[in-house]
Write a protein that holds these residues in place. Structure first.
Motif, PDB file in Angstrom:
ATOM      1  N   GLN A   1       0.837  -1.197   0.000  1.00  0.00           N
ATOM      2  CA  GLN A   1       0.000   0.000   0.000  1.00  0.00           C
ATOM      3  C   GLN A   1       0.871   1.245   0.000  1.00  0.00           C
ATOM      4  OE1 GLN A   1      -3.623   0.782   2.666  1.00  0.00           O
ATOM      5  NE2 GLN A   1      -2.031   1.813   3.830  1.00  0.00           N
TER       6      GLN A   1
ATOM      7  N   VAL B   1      -1.382   8.234  -0.254  1.00  0.00           N
ATOM      8  CA  VAL B   1      -1.374   9.340  -1.216  1.00  0.00           C
ATOM      9  C   VAL B   1      -1.611  10.658  -0.475  1.00  0.00           C
ATOM     10  CG1 VAL B   1      -2.488  10.304  -3.265  1.00  0.00           C
ATOM     11  CG2 VAL B   1      -2.263   7.813  -3.012  1.00  0.00           C
TER      12      VAL B   1
ATOM     13  N   ASP C   1       1.837  12.598  -8.314  1.00  0.00           N
ATOM     14  CA  ASP C   1       1.330  11.343  -8.881  1.00  0.00           C
ATOM     15  C   ASP C   1       2.380  10.626  -9.716  1.00  0.00           C
ATOM     16  OD1 ASP C   1      -1.062  11.894  -7.675  1.00  0.00           O
ATOM     17  OD2 ASP C   1      -1.998  12.742  -9.463  1.00  0.00           O
TER      18      ASP C   1
ATOM     19  N   ILE D   1       4.625   8.724  -7.486  1.00  0.00           N
ATOM     20  CA  ILE D   1       3.929   7.567  -6.919  1.00  0.00           C
ATOM     21  C   ILE D   1       3.849   6.435  -7.931  1.00  0.00           C
ATOM     22  CG2 ILE D   1       1.706   6.743  -6.031  1.00  0.00           C
ATOM     23  CD1 ILE D   1       1.285   9.549  -4.848  1.00  0.00           C
TER      24      ILE D   1
ATOM     25  N   SER E   1       5.433   2.658  -7.877  1.00  0.00           N
ATOM     26  CA  SER E   1       4.644   1.446  -8.106  1.00  0.00           C
ATOM     27  C   SER E   1       5.271   0.580  -9.185  1.00  0.00           C
ATOM     28  CB  SER E   1       3.208   1.820  -8.509  1.00  0.00           C
ATOM     29  OG  SER E   1       2.558   2.512  -7.472  1.00  0.00           O
TER      30      SER E   1
ATOM     31  N   TYR F   1      -3.665   2.060  -3.268  1.00  0.00           N
ATOM     32  CA  TYR F   1      -3.472   3.484  -2.978  1.00  0.00           C
ATOM     33  C   TYR F   1      -4.524   3.922  -1.961  1.00  0.00           C
ATOM     34  CZ  TYR F   1      -0.960   2.850  -7.331  1.00  0.00           C
ATOM     35  OH  TYR F   1      -0.116   2.366  -8.305  1.00  0.00           O
TER      36      TYR F   1
ATOM     37  N   GLU G   1      -7.073   9.560  -5.755  1.00  0.00           N
ATOM     38  CA  GLU G   1      -6.865   8.136  -5.500  1.00  0.00           C
ATOM     39  C   GLU G   1      -7.429   7.294  -6.644  1.00  0.00           C
ATOM     40  OE1 GLU G   1      -9.127   5.110  -2.618  1.00  0.00           O
ATOM     41  OE2 GLU G   1      -7.953   6.594  -1.495  1.00  0.00           O
TER      42      GLU G   1
ATOM     43  N   LEU H   1      -5.238   7.385  -9.731  1.00  0.00           N
ATOM     44  CA  LEU H   1      -4.052   6.551  -9.560  1.00  0.00           C
ATOM     45  C   LEU H   1      -4.377   5.077  -9.788  1.00  0.00           C
ATOM     46  CD1 LEU H   1      -2.401   8.304  -6.499  1.00  0.00           C
ATOM     47  CD2 LEU H   1      -1.377   8.029  -8.759  1.00  0.00           C
TER      48      LEU H   1
END
Length: 413
Positions: free
Chosen positions: A226, A229, A236, A239, A243, A257, A280, A283
Motif C-alpha cells: 500500500q 497518497v 502522482d 507515486i 509502483s 493506494y 486516489e 491513480l
C-alpha cells in the motif's frame, strides 16, 4: 471474557483496520469444502462478496489482532503516542470470530493485520498462529491474508506463506526520505528485503513441468503493498514510478493506494486536509493502464501537470489527447497494443475486435456493439465506413468528450 466485551473489541479493531487498503480476495488457488471436508472455500456459489464504491473487496473479516503498537509512525492512528481506545484479541478469539462469521455466510475469509506488540517476532508469531490454527485445527479452506512484519525472523515469514493465501508488507510512503521523518522505527531496506524474500519463496513454489513432486504452495495469491497518497508531498508521477519499480522488482500482484486521512492529534508535519478521493481513483486507473494496457509510468506522466494527473478526465484519455499524432488508428489493421491505447476500448473489447476482424471488415456499428460506448472512441479510430476527419485534431475535442460541467446551486450558508 463476556460476549459484550468481544463485540466491543470487534468494533474497535475492525474500525482500526479500515486504513489498510491492501485487502483483496482474488488470485488464490481454488479450494472448497465439497464432499464434507473442511470449512469454507475460496470460490463457488454462496460467496458474499461486497464492494465499496471505489472497488475494494470487503467480503473478508478485516481486523487487527491489536491496535496497541510500540512504533510511533506519525501518519498512523494506532501509533504509541495516539490517544485512542486500545483493544487486543487473543488467537482463539480471532479463530472463533472467523469461523462464526463464515458459518453465518457473512464472510469468506480473513484479513489479519496488527500493531507491533513486544517485538516484530512475537507479533508475527501470533499472526501465524491464527492462520495455523484455522488451517490445521479446523481445516479452514477459505481465504487468509496476513500482514507481514518485515523485521520478523524470515522463518516466521516463511511459515506465514504456507498458511496464508496472500501476504503484504506496506511500503506506505512513496518517498524513502519521508520514512525517516514520519516512521523513524521503520527501515525501508528491511521492508524491501522481506518483500524480496517473499518473491523468492513464491517463485520457488512454482512447480516445473518436469517435476513429479510439487513443492508446497507458498502464498498462492502473491503479495501486495500500500502507498499513502498525499502525506509526504510526492506527486502522482513519483507515486506511479514507485509502483512500477515495486511491480518489476518484487513481482507484486497489486499496489493499493490510500488517500491520506487526517487523524486526531496529528503531527504538524502532516497535511491538514485529505487529498481529493478522485486523485486516489485516477491513480488506480493509471495503475490499471500499467498492468493491463502496456503503458509505462513515464508515458502516463506525459499528460500530467506539474506531476499531477488530470482529475477531470481519465489517464488514458488524457494521454490520447496529448498524443494526437498517433491517432486515428485503423481498427482493421492496428496491432493489439495500439488498440489498447484508444480511449473507450477495454481489453475485452479489443480482443473481441481482433477475433471478429479475422472474418470480416469492421464497421463503426460493429465497434459500437463491441464496446460500452462509441462517443469516446469515434475521434480516435477509422473503420470501413468511418473516418473522423478533423475531429481528432479539433481544438475543442476535450470539451466535446467531457461535456459541460453540471450546474450546481450555490448554498446560501
Amino acid at each position: 471474557m463476556t460476549q459484550l466485551d468481544l463485540r466491543k473489541k470487534l468494533s474497535v479493531l475492525a474500525d482500526a483496520a479500515k486504513y489498510d487498503a491492501s485487502c483483496s480476495s482474488s488470485g488464490t488457488s481454488k479450494r472448497d469444502s465439497l464432499g464434507g471436508k473442511g470449512i469454507g472455500s475460496t470460490e463457488g456459489m454462496g460467496i458474499c462478496h461486497a464492494y465499496t464504491p471505489d472497488g475494494r473487496c470487503v467480503s473478508l473479516l478485516k481486523i487487527l489482532l491489536t491496535n496497541f503498537c510500540i512504533y510511533d509512525c506519525v501518519y498512523c492512528i494506532n501509533r504509541v503516542s495516539s490517544n485512542v481506545q486500545r483493544a487486543r484479541f487473543s488467537v482463539d478469539e480471532v479463530v472463533e470470530l472467523t469461523l462464526n462469521f463464515y458459518r453465518r455466510n457473512y464472510i469468506e475469509g480473513l484479513f489479519l493485520s496488527s500493531g507491533i506488540i513486544r517485538s516484530g517476532d512475537y507479533t508475527m508469531e501470533q499472526l501465524v498462529l491464527v492462520a495455523k490454527t484455522l488451517r490445521e485445527a479446523h481445516d479452514f479452506r477459505g481465504y487468509i491474508h496476513l500482514k507481514l512484519i518485515p523485521e520478523a525472523d524470515p522463518k516466521l515469514v516463511e511459515e506465514a506463506g504456507l498458511y496464508a493465501d496472500r501476504l503484504s508488507a506496506n511500503i506506505e510512503l512513496p518517498r524513502d526520505e519521508a520514512m525517516g521523518r514520519f516512521a523513524p522505527q521503520k527501515d525501508v531496506g528491511v521492508i524491501k528485503q522481506a518483500m524480496a524474500n517473499v518473491r523468492l519463496k513464491i517463485e520457488a513454489a512454482k512447480p516445473a513441468k518436469k517435476d513429479r513432486a510439487k513443492p508446497p504452495k507458498f502464498a498462492p495469491a502473491g503479495q501486495s503493498t500500500q502507498l499513502i497518497v498525499g502525506a509526504d508531498g510526492a506527486p502522482d508521477t513519483e507515486i506511479l514510478a514507485r509502483s512500477a519499480s515495486l511491480y518489476g522488482g518484487y513481482g507484486l500482484r497489486r499496489v493499493y493506494y490510500s488517500a491520506f486521512s487526517p487523524i486526531p492529534d496529528s503531527s504538524s508535519a502532516l497535511p491538514l486536509s485529505r487529498p481529493p478521493l478522485m486523485r486516489e481513483h485516477r491513480l488506480y486507473q493509471a495503475d490499471w493502464l500499467m498492468r493491463f494496457y502496456g503503458f509505462s509510468a513515464p508515458e502516463i506522466g506525459e499528460a500530467s501537470t506539474e506531476g499531477m494527473l488530470d482529475l477531470a478526465i481519465d489517464p488514458k484519455l488524457a494521454w490520447a489527447l496529448n498524443q494526437r499524432a498517433q491517432f486515428p488508428v485503423d481498427v482493421n489493421t492496428a496491432p493489439r497494443e495500439m488498440l489498447l491505447r484508444v480511449p473507450g476500448l477495454g481489453v475485452k473489447s479489443v480482443d473481441r475486435m481482433i477475433s471478429v476482424r479475422r472474418y470480416r471488415t469492421l464497421r463503426l456499428e460493429d465497434i459500437a456493439r463491441l464496446c460500452r460506448g462509441i462517443d469516446k472512441v469515434r475521434p480516435f479510430i477509422t473503420a470501413l465506413d468511418w473516418t473522423p476527419g478533423g475531429l481528432t485534431d479539433a481544438v475543442d475535442l476535450r470539451q466535446r468528450l467531457v461535456g459541460e460541467p453540471k450546474a450546481e446551486q450555490l448554498s446560501l450558508f
